[in-house]
Design a protein around this motif. Structure first.
Motif, PDB file in Angstrom:
ATOM      1  N   GLU A  96      29.368  15.572  -6.002  1.00 29.61           N
ATOM      2  CA  GLU A  96      30.156  16.508  -7.268  1.00 29.61           C
ATOM      3  C   GLU A  96      31.631  15.313  -7.645  1.00 29.61           C
ATOM      4  O   GLU A  96      32.310  15.432  -8.718  1.00 29.61           O
ATOM      5  CB  GLU A  96      30.451  17.686  -7.396  1.00 29.61           C
ATOM      6  CG  GLU A  96      30.687  18.334  -8.946  1.00 29.61           C
ATOM      7  CD  GLU A  96      31.124  19.421  -8.892  1.00 29.61           C
ATOM      8  OE1 GLU A  96      31.163  20.647  -9.766  1.00 29.61           O
ATOM      9  OE2 GLU A  96      30.495  20.729  -7.631  1.00 29.61           O
ATOM     10  N   HIS A 105      28.136  13.773 -15.301  1.00 28.82           N
ATOM     11  CA  HIS A 105      27.615  14.762 -15.065  1.00 28.82           C
ATOM     12  C   HIS A 105      26.335  15.219 -15.351  1.00 28.82           C
ATOM     13  O   HIS A 105      25.008  16.438 -14.709  1.00 28.82           O
ATOM     14  CB  HIS A 105      28.544  15.669 -15.646  1.00 28.82           C
ATOM     15  CG  HIS A 105      29.910  15.741 -15.116  1.00 28.82           C
ATOM     16  ND1 HIS A 105      30.434  17.067 -13.641  1.00 28.82           N
ATOM     17  CD2 HIS A 105      31.229  15.474 -15.291  1.00 28.82           C
ATOM     18  CE1 HIS A 105      31.551  16.365 -13.704  1.00 28.82           C
ATOM     19  NE2 HIS A 105      31.663  16.092 -14.845  1.00 28.82           N
ATOM     20  N   ARG A 108      24.452  13.219 -12.799  1.00 27.21           N
ATOM     21  CA  ARG A 108      23.907  14.979 -11.254  1.00 27.21           C
ATOM     22  C   ARG A 108      23.171  15.816 -11.720  1.00 27.21           C
ATOM     23  O   ARG A 108      22.424  15.868 -10.665  1.00 27.21           O
ATOM     24  CB  ARG A 108      25.167  15.477 -11.850  1.00 27.21           C
ATOM     25  CG  ARG A 108      25.589  16.311 -10.384  1.00 27.21           C
ATOM     26  CD  ARG A 108      27.047  16.896 -10.238  1.00 27.21           C
ATOM     27  NE  ARG A 108      26.849  17.591  -9.317  1.00 27.21           N
ATOM     28  CZ  ARG A 108      26.751  17.897  -8.006  1.00 27.21           C
ATOM     29  NH1 ARG A 108      26.961  16.886  -7.185  1.00 27.21           N
ATOM     30  NH2 ARG A 108      26.218  19.414  -7.217  1.00 27.21           N
TER      31      ARG A 108
END
Length: 559
Positions: A96, A105, A108
């Motif tokens: 992260e 993000h 992810r």
């Protein structure tokens, strides 16, 4: 094993498609070519009993469960801007702390969902979309030549930043009033900044991780298999082109252990259904119909036609040149005379004109002044007299050539006239001119020193005066001198309803045109007779210039 036929053409191909690019589907097949593949393909009957079993050389399964030979060959179907993660991205975005932008993000979250659902299906083949950082860096670092020490020019650097400027564009720029549409004195910096093409473009890269088995996820092992670019006009650029019937492409890796890979790229986009094609054809038909109606509204559908029995004459002419005159700085005054009977012209039509003053140039034995002065006029002829003996009169083009001296005084250089051609088409006419001559040398001295010369009060006297009502026109006693000539180029057009309506009306107009043709023959005869008169006049002038004792009585009698 037979030798593979490789495709050496790795250039780009350009396609144009009206189908949305989201329907594009590509099938990419990647395979490693090694000696072990050849050995595994040997049939078991060819192996001797005293040979070691080749199965002992096969690699064992890894801890992840899949066998390494599964990485020897892979096939993936990819859509436009479809994101397939590489092993490097999976390892990167699981941390992260490495996620900085909103896109990181988002990637992810997608990778975590893939891990929860059993992991990604692709191993070596992955993609970089238009939003990835790799796309901007690749375009910025792209070289224009094969030189190792290439220095990018200013234009190359600006073109590399086209995508970046387009993505960072603010919406408020569209509201700025651009009052300076034309820059009359652009600076050098302004020219350099505007010498850049900014066409909206989207790019996608199909990549492959060609690292050793069990060591995937290193940037140095990434290779570009295919580059796709699509602009806003529906132009699709593919590099290299789809394999199709050609052989596969090859990639040779570098390093201590060189490996050979082959891959193919096929277009597997689904064909449109008949209902969709029919609906699309209806849309395009409606679009083209509306565009045709729009063009018709601009041009108009009404075609102006003439009244029955009338003939419209359009002349696009040009005063080309004048040559053979005594003085320099020439200009031409010309006008068209319409016969009083049955001819007319629009009220706004100008039937006269005057050229600019032009200096002469030596061309051979003559001094030529090139005007290239255009003019145009329109006239209408209404045929009313149906008698056989009636011949229509045709318009006459008159010209007057004048010269201008240093003190802005003009002198007449010559008069001329010619009948306009009675047949449509392109015509080049040369009008010979003459000027009045005084009996005493005082007139020529005055013309040379102070300007001015004899002039005609009525220019129509050059041809047949409009006030003449007799049967024979006599110019006896008028001394003239032959001067130069003026060249006209005329493009004549004729319009009549006789060419499109009933046969009776066409026959009626045909008689008119036949009479016009007869008139043209009559005009030709008149021109021949006029040429004989000019030749006789020149002979008379030559005899007058000789001493009287050299002229024989017989010649005097003949004259």
């Amino acid at each position: 094993m037979a030798e593979a036929i490789w495709s050496a053409d790795t250039g780009e191909a350009v396609y144009r498609s009206r189908d949305p690019v989201r329907n594009l589907r590509l099938r990419v097949h990647l395979q490693r070519i090694t000696s072990s593949n050849y050995l595994h393909c040997q049939p078991a009957a060819q192996l001797g009993k005293d040979l070691i079993d080749l199965a002992t050389f096969r690699p064992h399964p890894t801890a992840s469960g899949h066998r390494p030979e599964e990485e020897e060959e892979e096939e993936v179907v990819i859509g436009w801007q479809e994101k397939l993660f590489s092993q490097f991205e999976v390892d990167l975005y699981q941390n992260e702390a490495a996620c900085q932008s909103p896109l990181d993000h988002q990637y992810r979250q997608e990778i975590l969902k893939l891990e929860d659902s059993g992991g990604r299906k692709n191993r070596r083949i992955f993609t970089y979309t238009d939003s990835d950082r790799y796309t901007s860096l690749e375009e910025h670092c792209q070289k224009m030549t094969t030189a190792a020490s290439e220095m990018p020019s200013f234009l190359v650097e600006r073109m590399a930043n086209v995508r970046r400027r387009r993505q960072d564009r603010r919406g408020m720029e569209g509201g700025i009033l651009k009052s300076r549409i034309v820059t009359w004195e652009p600076s050098e910096e302004f020219i350099r900044n505007n010498h850049v093409i900014n066409t909206p473009l989207q790019t996608m890269y199909i990549m492959a991780d060609l690292g050793p088995c069990g060591k995937l996820g290193y940037k140095k092992h990434e290779h570009v298999l295919c580059t796709l670019k699509v602009d806003s006009n529906g132009v699709v650029t593919v590099k290299p082109d789809f394999t199709g019937s050609k052989g596969p492409y090859r990639i040779e890796t570098e390093g201590e252990k060189q490996e050979l890979w082959k891959y193919t790229i096929d277009n597997v986009s689904s064909l449109a259904q008949p209902e969709e094609e029919e609906r699309e054809q209806r849309v395009f038909k409606d679009l083209y119909g509306r565009h045709k109606e729009y063009l018709n509204s601009l041009v108009g559908t009404d075609f102006e036609t003439t009244v029955p029995g009338a003939l419209r004459l359009f002349v696009n002419g040009e005063v080309v040149s004048a040559q053979g005159y005594e003085y320099d700085n020439l200009y031409v005054h010309f006008f068209v005379e319409l016969p009083a009977s049955n001819w007319s012209s629009p009220a706004f039509q100008q039937l006269s004109g005057i050229t600019q003053t032009c200096a002469t140039k030596s061309r051979g034995m003559d001094n030529v002044a090139y005007f290239s002065y255009p003019f145009t006029f329109e006239a209408s002829f209404l045929h009313e007299d149906e008698s056989v003996g009636a011949l229509p009169e045709w318009p006459v083009l008159y010209c007057e050539v004048l010269s201008l001296d240093f003190w802005q005084r003009y002198r007449v250089e010559g008069y001329g006239a010619v009948v306009l051609p009675a047949t449509p088409g392109s015509h080049t006419l040369t009008v010979s001119t003459w000027r009045p001559l005084e009996l005493s040398p005082v007139g020529e001295l005055r013309r040379f020193f102070i300007g001015g010369s004899l002039e005609l009060e009525d220019l129509s006297y050059v041809w047949i005066p409009g006030t003449f009502k007799g049967e024979r026109l006599s110019r006896f006693g008028l001394r003239t001198e032959t001067t130069g000539s003026v060249t006209f180029r005329l493009h004549c057009l004729q319009q009549s309803r006789a060419f499109m309506e009933s046969s009776s009306l066409r026959k009626r107009m045909r008689s008119v045109l036949d009479r016009l043709e007869g008139f043209s023959q009559q005009s030709s005869i008149h021109n021949v007779l006029e040429a004989f008169r000019r030749a006789r006049r020149r002979m008379q002038e030559a005899r007058e210039s000789l001493p009287q004792d050299l002229v024989s009585p017989s010649e005097t009698l003949v004259s």
